[in-house]
Design an enzyme around this catalytic site. Structure first.
Site, mmCIF file in Angstrom:
data_model
loop_
_atom_site.group_PDB
_atom_site.id
_atom_site.type_symbol
_atom_site.label_atom_id
_atom_site.label_comp_id
_atom_site.label_asym_id
_atom_site.label_seq_id
_atom_site.Cartn_x
_atom_site.Cartn_y
_atom_site.Cartn_z
ATOM 1 N N LYS A 36 -1.858 -3.647 70.206
ATOM 2 C CA LYS A 36 -2.838 -2.578 69.982
ATOM 3 C C LYS A 36 -3.757 -2.984 68.841
ATOM 4 O O LYS A 36 -3.300 -3.532 67.830
ATOM 5 C CB LYS A 36 -2.095 -1.290 69.590
ATOM 6 C CG LYS A 36 -2.942 -0.056 69.742
ATOM 7 C CD LYS A 36 -3.107 0.263 71.196
ATOM 8 C CE LYS A 36 -3.676 1.621 71.435
ATOM 9 N NZ LYS A 36 -3.702 1.933 72.867
ATOM 10 N N VAL A 144 -8.627 12.687 78.291
ATOM 11 C CA VAL A 144 -7.459 12.866 79.162
ATOM 12 C C VAL A 144 -7.133 14.349 79.337
ATOM 13 O O VAL A 144 -6.996 14.839 80.467
ATOM 14 C CB VAL A 144 -6.223 12.118 78.616
ATOM 15 C CG1 VAL A 144 -5.036 12.296 79.552
ATOM 16 C CG2 VAL A 144 -6.514 10.638 78.418
HETATM 17 P P1 NAD Z 1 -9.923 11.838 72.898
HETATM 18 O O1 NAD Z 1 -10.315 11.361 71.541
HETATM 19 O O2 NAD Z 1 -10.910 11.794 73.999
HETATM 20 O O3 NAD Z 1 -9.401 13.371 72.802
HETATM 21 C C1 NAD Z 1 -8.534 13.839 71.836
HETATM 22 C C2 NAD Z 1 -8.791 15.343 71.719
HETATM 23 O O4 NAD Z 1 -7.784 15.893 70.866
HETATM 24 C C3 NAD Z 1 -10.148 15.687 71.096
HETATM 25 O O5 NAD Z 1 -10.775 16.698 71.853
HETATM 26 C C4 NAD Z 1 -9.782 16.180 69.691
HETATM 27 O O6 NAD Z 1 -10.687 17.161 69.190
HETATM 28 C C5 NAD Z 1 -8.409 16.774 69.938
HETATM 29 N N1 NAD Z 1 -7.543 16.842 68.754
HETATM 30 C C6 NAD Z 1 -7.419 15.940 67.748
HETATM 31 N N2 NAD Z 1 -6.486 16.361 66.877
HETATM 32 C C7 NAD Z 1 -6.005 17.538 67.355
HETATM 33 C C8 NAD Z 1 -5.028 18.462 66.913
HETATM 34 N N3 NAD Z 1 -4.342 18.251 65.789
HETATM 35 N N4 NAD Z 1 -4.797 19.547 67.667
HETATM 36 C C9 NAD Z 1 -5.498 19.790 68.795
HETATM 37 N N5 NAD Z 1 -6.450 18.956 69.275
HETATM 38 C C10 NAD Z 1 -6.696 17.851 68.551
HETATM 39 O O7 NAD Z 1 -8.601 11.039 73.265
HETATM 40 P P2 NAD Z 1 -7.993 10.773 74.708
HETATM 41 O O8 NAD Z 1 -8.521 9.482 75.202
HETATM 42 O O9 NAD Z 1 -8.107 12.005 75.539
HETATM 43 O O10 NAD Z 1 -6.442 10.506 74.340
HETATM 44 C C11 NAD Z 1 -5.590 11.579 73.998
HETATM 45 C C12 NAD Z 1 -4.191 11.029 73.652
HETATM 46 O O11 NAD Z 1 -3.693 10.310 74.773
HETATM 47 C C13 NAD Z 1 -4.158 10.037 72.481
HETATM 48 O O12 NAD Z 1 -2.928 10.155 71.809
HETATM 49 C C14 NAD Z 1 -4.237 8.692 73.181
HETATM 50 O O13 NAD Z 1 -3.704 7.630 72.387
HETATM 51 C C15 NAD Z 1 -3.378 8.970 74.395
HETATM 52 N N6 NAD Z 1 -3.674 8.072 75.509
HETATM 53 C C16 NAD Z 1 -4.915 8.030 76.041
HETATM 54 C C17 NAD Z 1 -5.159 7.185 77.122
HETATM 55 C C18 NAD Z 1 -6.517 7.117 77.786
HETATM 56 O O14 NAD Z 1 -6.606 6.631 78.922
HETATM 57 N N7 NAD Z 1 -7.583 7.633 77.158
HETATM 58 C C19 NAD Z 1 -4.121 6.399 77.643
HETATM 59 C C20 NAD Z 1 -2.849 6.497 77.061
HETATM 60 C C21 NAD Z 1 -2.631 7.333 75.993
#
Ligand code: NAD
Length: 305
Positions: A36, A144
């Site tokens: 990562k 997501v």
């Molecule tokens: P993103 O940045 O698009 O969305 C994250 C959302 O969470 C944002 O809307 C943000 O405002 C909100 N947020 C942040 N802190 C918060 C809190 N304390 N309480 C409530 N909401 C909060 O990220 P994403 O790509 O949607 O990924 C979300 C999670 O999934 C992350 O942990 C990421 O590592 C994991 N993930 C994502 C992918 C992917 O394909 N994007 C794949 C595997 C894992």
């Protein structure tokens, strides 16, 4: 790309996330190891676009120096447009746009896998994988979480939605879902909690307050430490290991290695449900937690390589 208090916190996060990537790739049976990259952004308010661009190019040079031992792709704080910037300096980048021959933003596939995981968990907890009438609290409505919410609403689930960003409230209204603050969503009496924000929120204190039967979401590293898996099991909560649930994006991107085929990618991503069934069965027969069973499956696959 994320804002950290200091470099030590960023390094710790990179190590935790890369450990999870190793488990994720092994459990999904992908021919990949785990790694990562973390880009430490400046504090609140972000940075000017030219500095962001320069940071992406610096990162690209680091990836290029690893000469294929590390392949980068999107995650929190980056997009397929950012991957195009990185591709100016290295070919070891996945998740480029479809126009550029990549598989695009992996989030849709991550969301597909999360939905499949929620169904497998519901089957385990309630005897049916149907989401019709089930109550779900989704925390984090980014790339997501918003897609998971839309998919589950279509499948007939009743949603409670939450994000630190109040601007996401409009999205909840459009889905005709209820809205609440993240800390309330965490403690809400729902069938399924779907964490799709950041990790580390399940600890001794929060686990005592949970009122859900199932936890399955995309957020990486949900447990403050591995011991929390035992506390969840003791409370009768079905927790699906995050690195199994959120593997959809990685499974999709890995298909780029053999010539990308979206239909094959979808089939493999929905297979996350079967992987989870297998892990739950193993956990039951070994009288252990799904976390231990999933780590054991990963370990066996790593040894077999
Ligand atoms: P993103 O940045 O698009 O969305 C994250 C959302 O969470 C944002 O809307 C943000 O405002 C909100 N947020 C942040 N802190 C918060 C809190 N304390 N309480 C409530 N909401 C909060 O990220 P994403 O790509 O949607 O990924 C979300 C999670 O999934 C992350 O942990 C990421 O590592 C994991 N993930 C994502 C992918 C992917 O394909 N994007 C794949 C595997 C894992």
């Amino acid at each position: 790309m994320w804002v950290y208090d200091d470099a030590r916190a960023a390094l710790r996060d990179a190590l935790r996330l890369s450990r999870a990537m190793t488990y994720k790739a092994a459990v999904a049976d992908l021919p990949l190891g785990g790694g990562k990259g973390v880009i430490m952004a400046t504090p609140a308010g972000g940075w000017p676009s030219d500095r962001r661009h320069a940071a992406l190019l610096d990162f690209a040079d680091t990836v290029a120096a690893l000469d294929g031992r590390y392949i980068t792709a999107e995650d929190v704080g980056t997009s397929s447009r950012d991957m195009s910037v990185i591709a100016q300096r290295t070919r070891h980048v996945a998740g480029l746009s479809r126009r550029r021959g990549g598989s695009g933003d992996p989030s849709a596939f991550t969301a597909l896998g999360v939905e499949a995981a929620i169904q497998a968990c519901c089957e385990r907890a309630f005897g049916s994988d149907s989401l019709r009438g089930r109550t779900l609290a989704v925390i984090g409505l980014g790339h997501v979480g918003s897609r998971v919410a839309t998919r589950c609403a279509r499948a007939g689930a009743r949603l409670l939605l939450s994000d630190v960003d109040q601007g996401k409230r409009r999205f909840a209204e459009d889905l005709r879902a209820r809205w609440t603050a993240p800390e309330r969503a965490l403690e809400s009496a729902v069938d399924v909690l779907v964490p799709c924000a950041l990790g580390g929120f399940l600890d001794d204190r929060t686990v005592r307050r949970l009122q859900c039967r199932v936890i399955a979401g995309a957020a990486n590293n949900q447990l403050a430490d591995d011991r929390i898996a035992d506390l969840l099991a003791a409370r009768g909560i079905v927790w699906a290991p995050d690195f199994v649930v959120n593997a959809g994006g990685l499974i999709n991107i890995a298909q780029e290695l053999d010539g990308y085929d979206a239909a094959r990618a979808r089939r493999r991503v929905t297979g996350i449900a079967d992987t989870l069934r297998h892990i739950f069965d193993d956990a039951e027969s070994m009288d252990t937690t799904p976390l231990t069973a999933a780590m054991e499956l990963a370990r066996k696959r790593l040894v077999a390589r």
